[in-house]
Design a protein around this motif. Structure first.
Motif, PDB file in Angstrom:
ATOM      1  N   UNK A 130       7.471  69.458 -90.069  1.00 40.85           N
ATOM      2  CA  UNK A 130       6.429  68.960 -89.154  1.00 40.85           C
ATOM      3  C   UNK A 130       6.679  69.417 -87.726  1.00 40.85           C
ATOM      4  N   UNK A 131       7.717  70.224 -87.490  1.00 39.12           N
ATOM      5  CA  UNK A 131       8.014  70.705 -86.150  1.00 39.12           C
ATOM      6  C   UNK A 131       8.827  71.986 -86.253  1.00 39.12           C
ATOM      7  N   UNK A 132       8.835  72.751 -85.162  1.00 39.31           N
ATOM      8  CA  UNK A 132       9.615  73.985 -85.139  1.00 39.31           C
ATOM      9  C   UNK A 132      11.107  73.654 -85.140  1.00 39.31           C
ATOM     10  N   UNK A 133      11.886  74.597 -85.638  1.00 43.72           N
ATOM     11  CA  UNK A 133      13.348  74.461 -85.717  1.00 43.72           C
ATOM     12  C   UNK A 133      13.793  73.287 -86.583  1.00 43.72           C
ATOM     13  N   UNK A 134      12.891  72.816 -87.429  1.00 46.47           N
ATOM     14  CA  UNK A 134      13.291  71.774 -88.366  1.00 46.47           C
ATOM     15  C   UNK A 134      13.938  72.403 -89.597  1.00 46.47           C
ATOM     16  N   UNK A 135      13.297  73.410 -90.171  1.00 44.07           N
ATOM     17  CA  UNK A 135      13.839  74.131 -91.320  1.00 44.07           C
ATOM     18  C   UNK A 135      13.540  75.614 -91.140  1.00 44.07           C
ATOM     19  N   UNK A 136      14.592  76.427 -91.241  1.00 44.42           N
ATOM     20  CA  UNK A 136      14.436  77.874 -91.319  1.00 44.42           C
ATOM     21  C   UNK A 136      14.656  78.314 -92.762  1.00 44.42           C
ATOM     22  N   UNK A 137      14.133  79.487 -93.071  1.00 43.79           N
ATOM     23  CA  UNK A 137      14.376  80.106 -94.373  1.00 43.79           C
ATOM     24  C   UNK A 137      14.894  81.512 -94.163  1.00 43.79           C
ATOM     25  N   UNK A 138      15.839  81.921 -95.000  1.00 40.23           N
ATOM     26  CA  UNK A 138      16.378  83.271 -94.896  1.00 40.23           C
ATOM     27  C   UNK A 138      16.558  83.852 -96.289  1.00 40.23           C
ATOM     28  N   UNK A 139      16.422  85.182 -96.368  1.00 40.96           N
ATOM     29  CA  UNK A 139      16.522  85.859 -97.658  1.00 40.96           C
ATOM     30  C   UNK A 139      16.803  87.337 -97.406  1.00 40.96           C
ATOM     31  N   UNK A 140      17.167  88.053 -98.474  1.00 43.33           N
ATOM     32  CA  UNK A 140      17.482  89.474 -98.399  1.00 43.33           C
ATOM     33  C   UNK A 140      16.444  90.268 -99.188  1.00 43.33           C
ATOM     34  N   UNK A 141      16.214  91.505 -98.725  1.00 42.09           N
ATOM     35  CA  UNK A 141      15.379  92.456 -99.433  1.00 42.09           C
ATOM     36  C   UNK A 141      16.147  93.762 -99.586  1.00 42.09           C
ATOM     37  N   UNK A 142      15.788  94.539-100.582  1.00 41.55           N
ATOM     38  CA  UNK A 142      16.437  95.831-100.827  1.00 41.55           C
ATOM     39  C   UNK A 142      15.375  96.909-100.968  1.00 41.55           C
ATOM     40  N   UNK A 143      15.699  98.113-100.488  1.00 42.09           N
ATOM     41  CA  UNK A 143      14.808  99.260-100.615  1.00 42.09           C
ATOM     42  C   UNK A 143      15.666 100.519-100.535  1.00 42.09           C
ATOM     43  N   UNK A 144      15.044 101.686-100.582  1.00 39.34           N
ATOM     44  CA  UNK A 144      15.774 102.944-100.563  1.00 39.34           C
ATOM     45  C   UNK A 144      15.089 103.923 -99.635  1.00 39.34           C
ATOM     46  N   UNK A 145      15.873 104.815 -99.014  1.00 43.32           N
ATOM     47  CA  UNK A 145      15.354 105.861 -98.160  1.00 43.32           C
ATOM     48  C   UNK A 145      14.885 107.041 -99.000  1.00 43.32           C
ATOM     49  N   UNK A 146      14.343 108.044 -98.312  1.00 39.82           N
ATOM     50  CA  UNK A 146      13.852 109.225 -99.014  1.00 39.82           C
ATOM     51  C   UNK A 146      14.975 109.979 -99.714  1.00 39.82           C
ATOM     52  N   UNK A 147      16.186 109.933 -99.149  1.00 39.83           N
ATOM     53  CA  UNK A 147      17.308 110.643 -99.760  1.00 39.83           C
ATOM     54  C   UNK A 147      18.004 109.826-100.838  1.00 39.83           C
ATOM     55  N   UNK A 148      17.466 108.638-101.167  1.00 41.31           N
ATOM     56  CA  UNK A 148      18.022 107.830-102.233  1.00 41.31           C
ATOM     57  C   UNK A 148      19.010 106.773-101.789  1.00 41.31           C
ATOM     58  N   UNK A 149      19.415 106.766-100.527  1.00 40.05           N
ATOM     59  CA  UNK A 149      20.354 105.756-100.050  1.00 40.05           C
ATOM     60  C   UNK A 149      19.664 104.398 -99.970  1.00 40.05           C
ATOM     61  N   UNK A 150      20.337 103.379-100.470  1.00 42.87           N
ATOM     62  CA  UNK A 150      19.778 102.029-100.486  1.00 42.87           C
ATOM     63  C   UNK A 150      20.190 101.274 -99.231  1.00 42.87           C
ATOM     64  N   UNK A 151      19.285 100.475 -98.735  1.00 40.61           N
ATOM     65  CA  UNK A 151      19.582  99.623 -97.590  1.00 40.61           C
ATOM     66  C   UNK A 151      19.030  98.223 -97.849  1.00 40.61           C
ATOM     67  N   UNK A 152      19.457  97.279 -97.016  1.00 36.50           N
ATOM     68  CA  UNK A 152      19.051  95.890 -97.176  1.00 36.50           C
ATOM     69  C   UNK A 152      18.494  95.380 -95.851  1.00 36.50           C
ATOM     70  N   UNK A 153      17.609  94.403 -95.958  1.00 30.57           N
ATOM     71  CA  UNK A 153      17.084  93.720 -94.783  1.00 30.57           C
ATOM     72  C   UNK A 153      17.345  92.232 -94.919  1.00 30.57           C
ATOM     73  N   UNK A 154      17.725  91.625 -93.819  1.00 32.45           N
ATOM     74  CA  UNK A 154      17.981  90.187 -93.768  1.00 32.45           C
ATOM     75  C   UNK A 154      16.885  89.553 -92.930  1.00 32.45           C
ATOM     76  N   UNK A 155      16.035  88.752 -93.569  1.00 34.80           N
ATOM     77  CA  UNK A 155      14.857  88.188 -92.925  1.00 34.80           C
ATOM     78  C   UNK A 155      15.046  86.696 -92.674  1.00 34.80           C
TER      79      UNK A 155
END
Length: 238
Positions: free
Chosen positions: A107-132
């Protein structure tokens, strides 16, 4: 007992059937030869030994349609159970899953945050991750950390950077990934008096806000095309 009464005491068949509570049809029924039961048992043992996964249905259909045996299914099943072949196939164990808990709405800001990871790959095949990281109240994206590896120490550093300008949350919702269960992150949360809300295993709907945000990030990044893929990722030293 009715047969013995007729043979020994000479009573009539009708009187013997009435006395023992059976019909005259049952009294006059000629029993099947036991040799047929032995043959049925041999066939069942042979089929179940050669086909470990066959149950009664497949065995009976094989005897009826392939071997053209005239045996009734009730008779075959009776012998099938007497041989205890119905107990050789163990039933599958059903996993008991807990009912998912409802997703809480802040019911207000900064009450609950959510975080998760994502995975993807570049054109050369190297995999990277994002933390959201997002705020569940207004679905505002608070940070996206991108690298080839995002360990728990990197997660703590990213959260500290967000807290510097956003303020400290009361709780953070996340899944049961190894980075989220690391001792470094748990100790950081205890020092800052932040509650870690772990979702139930196998229940991503309990983290629906960040899952929807992940979809938006993935879709928008792919819509931008090669521009993002050709941009070099920042290194740990940058």
């Amino acid at each position: 007992m009715a047969v013995k009464a007729v043979e020994k005491y000479g009573v009539s068949i009708r009187l013997a059937c009435v006395a023992f509570g059976i019909s005259q049809t049952c009294y006059r029924y000629p029993p099947k030869l036991s040799s047929q039961n032995t043959e049925i048992a041999e066939w069942l043992l042979r089929l179940t030994a050669a086909n470990k996964r066959w149950g009664f249905g497949l065995c009976f259909l094989y005897l009826k349609n392939v071997k053209r045996r005239p045996w009734n299914h009730k008779r075959v099943y009776r012998i099938y159970r007497e041989l205890e072949l119905n107990l050789r196939i163990k039933p599958r164990l059903r996993l008991r899953r807990d009912r998912p808990e409802p997703l809480s709405v802040p019911v207000a800001i900064n009450q609950v945050w959510s975080m998760d990871f994502m995975s993807d790959a570049l054109m050369d095949g190297r995999k990277f991750r994002t933390f959201n990281v997002i705020d569940d109240y207004n679905r505002e994206g608070l940070g996206i950390e991108v690298d080839f590896s995002v360990p728990s120490g990197r997660v703590v550093r990213t959260l500290d950077q967000i807290i510097e300008w956003r303020g400290k949350p009361a709780a953070i919702r996340c899944d049961n990934g190894p980075e989220n269960l690391a001792a470094e992150l748990i100790n950081w949360a205890n020092r800052n008096q932040i509650t870690m809300l772990y979702i139930q295993p196998g229940k991503p709907t309990q983290n629906a806000y960040i899952e929807r945000y992940n979809r938006t990030v993935r879709h928008e990044s792919r819509t931008l095309g090669p521009t993002l893929r050709e941009t070099p990722l920042p290194t740990r030293n940058s």
